[in-house]
Motif scaffolding. Sequence first.
Motif, PDB file in Angstrom:
ATOM      1  N   LEU A 166       0.833  -1.199   0.000  1.00  0.00           N
ATOM      2  CA  LEU A 166       0.000   0.000   0.000  1.00  0.00           C
ATOM      3  C   LEU A 166       0.868   1.249   0.000  1.00  0.00           C
ATOM      4  N   HIS A 167       0.561   2.156  -0.922  1.00  0.00           N
ATOM      5  CA  HIS A 167       1.293   3.417  -1.031  1.00  0.00           C
ATOM      6  C   HIS A 167       0.343   4.593  -0.832  1.00  0.00           C
ATOM      7  N   GLN A 168       0.890   5.732  -0.459  1.00  0.00           N
ATOM      8  CA  GLN A 168       0.144   6.971  -0.262  1.00  0.00           C
ATOM      9  C   GLN A 168      -0.818   6.912   0.914  1.00  0.00           C
ATOM     10  N   ALA A 169      -0.681   5.905   1.771  1.00  0.00           N
ATOM     11  CA  ALA A 169      -1.533   5.802   2.961  1.00  0.00           C
ATOM     12  C   ALA A 169      -0.940   4.764   3.898  1.00  0.00           C
ATOM     13  N   ALA A 170      -1.297   4.873   5.166  1.00  0.00           N
ATOM     14  CA  ALA A 170      -0.921   3.853   6.147  1.00  0.00           C
ATOM     15  C   ALA A 170      -2.058   2.852   6.292  1.00  0.00           C
ATOM     16  N   SER A 171      -1.750   1.690   6.819  1.00  0.00           N
ATOM     17  CA  SER A 171      -2.788   0.711   7.103  1.00  0.00           C
ATOM     18  C   SER A 171      -3.722   1.272   8.164  1.00  0.00           C
ATOM     19  N   PRO A 172      -5.036   1.197   7.978  1.00  0.00           N
ATOM     20  CA  PRO A 172      -5.956   1.695   9.006  1.00  0.00           C
ATOM     21  C   PRO A 172      -5.832   0.868  10.274  1.00  0.00           C
ATOM     22  N   GLU A 173      -6.016   1.513  11.422  1.00  0.00           N
ATOM     23  CA  GLU A 173      -5.835   0.831  12.698  1.00  0.00           C
ATOM     24  C   GLU A 173      -7.150   0.486  13.384  1.00  0.00           C
ATOM     25  N   ALA A 174      -8.117   1.393  13.380  1.00  0.00           N
ATOM     26  CA  ALA A 174      -9.365   1.149  14.092  1.00  0.00           C
ATOM     27  C   ALA A 174     -10.252   0.190  13.306  1.00  0.00           C
ATOM     28  N   PRO A 175     -10.934  -0.728  13.981  1.00  0.00           N
ATOM     29  CA  PRO A 175     -11.837  -1.637  13.271  1.00  0.00           C
ATOM     30  C   PRO A 175     -12.907  -0.880  12.495  1.00  0.00           C
ATOM     31  N   LEU A 176     -13.146  -1.326  11.268  1.00  0.00           N
ATOM     32  CA  LEU A 176     -14.146  -0.771  10.370  1.00  0.00           C
ATOM     33  C   LEU A 176     -13.871   0.684  10.008  1.00  0.00           C
ATOM     34  N   SER A 177     -12.600   1.066  10.037  1.00  0.00           N
ATOM     35  CA  SER A 177     -12.167   2.333   9.460  1.00  0.00           C
ATOM     36  C   SER A 177     -11.414   2.027   8.174  1.00  0.00           C
TER      37      SER A 177
END
Length: 361
Positions: A154-165
């Motif tokens: 994944l580029h241009q973003a971080a992995s989402p951390e909160a569930p269902l975000s």
Amino acid sequence: MTVLEEVHAAHEATFREVGGRRVVDTYGRPERTHRAVRNVVGVCEFGYGVLVVTGADRVEYVDNAVSNRVPDADGQGCYALLLDPQGRVETDMYVYNAGERLLVFTPPQEATALAEEWQEKTFIQDVDVRVATDDFATFGVHGPKATEKIASVLHQAASPEAPLSFNRGELGDVGVSVIRTDNLAGEESYDVVCAAEDAEPVFDTLVNRGLNAVPFGYRTWETLTMEAGSPLFDTEIEGHVPNELGLRNALDFDKGCYVGQEVVSRIENRGHPPSRLVGLAVDELPDAGAAVFAGDEHVGEVTRATNSPMREAPIAMAAVDWDLPDAALTVRVDGEGVEATRTDLPFVEGSAVSARLPSYE
């Protein structure tokens, strides 16, 4: 149907129908694939139905219809239920706030009817609902290395951390939304959503780029979710009152009225529902619907059963009376009583806990 039938076929996939949609059943050696997902990471194309809801009143309208609070912030989502007046589940869904629109992911067979029902009931509200199933492709990424897998591509973003975000980014040159999901397989989990025309390079990236991932089909998905103790729509959820399923993650008891809310609240306030979901270790594999007995008393039915690759033995989930008699349990298999032992869920502990793991208070 699957967006990538020829691609899956090149991986020696076999296919079947789920909710009227053609999906991958298996790529062969499902038990080996199952262990690969449990040990590292795997990728599955999911056959969701998708609705797009737009208009100034979209959040208020959907929030008033479903059992959970619909978020009003871009990049946030929820798991929710649509109930009938008796409090029974008509469909479950994931609702994501994507800025100027809501994206609603449903079982594939439910999308058209839900869109028609909601559109008919908008009255003077500024809401438009359309079916957009064919516009999107969705790939689930599951396993203890799922976060590492997403980070590797994944580029241009971080992995989402909160569930269902979710976060918007790129896989290669393709724009995607990456959702941190609710761990139904009992492992770290993400959904990667892209335009249908971009599905092939996204699938290739997820399987072959960065940290490699094994492709898997619905047969493996079902054994993973069974081991994790996750109720599924077709086998446990449809037609049941959510209290009986322990689906507390789908209910906001503090929100206003919605259809079925009175029944759900009444059951909650009296202490416990009449039945509940339990896990069973069984000596032989029963069919769905097999009767469960405590001594000579019929106390419930099997909702589904499978041979667990990780336990190397048959396991089952069953809907049983809340107050089980103090007697040995048996399950009917080919007309004979087979010994069954109630077992705590999940059957297998992975890298995460399913948000649908039945919880009763």
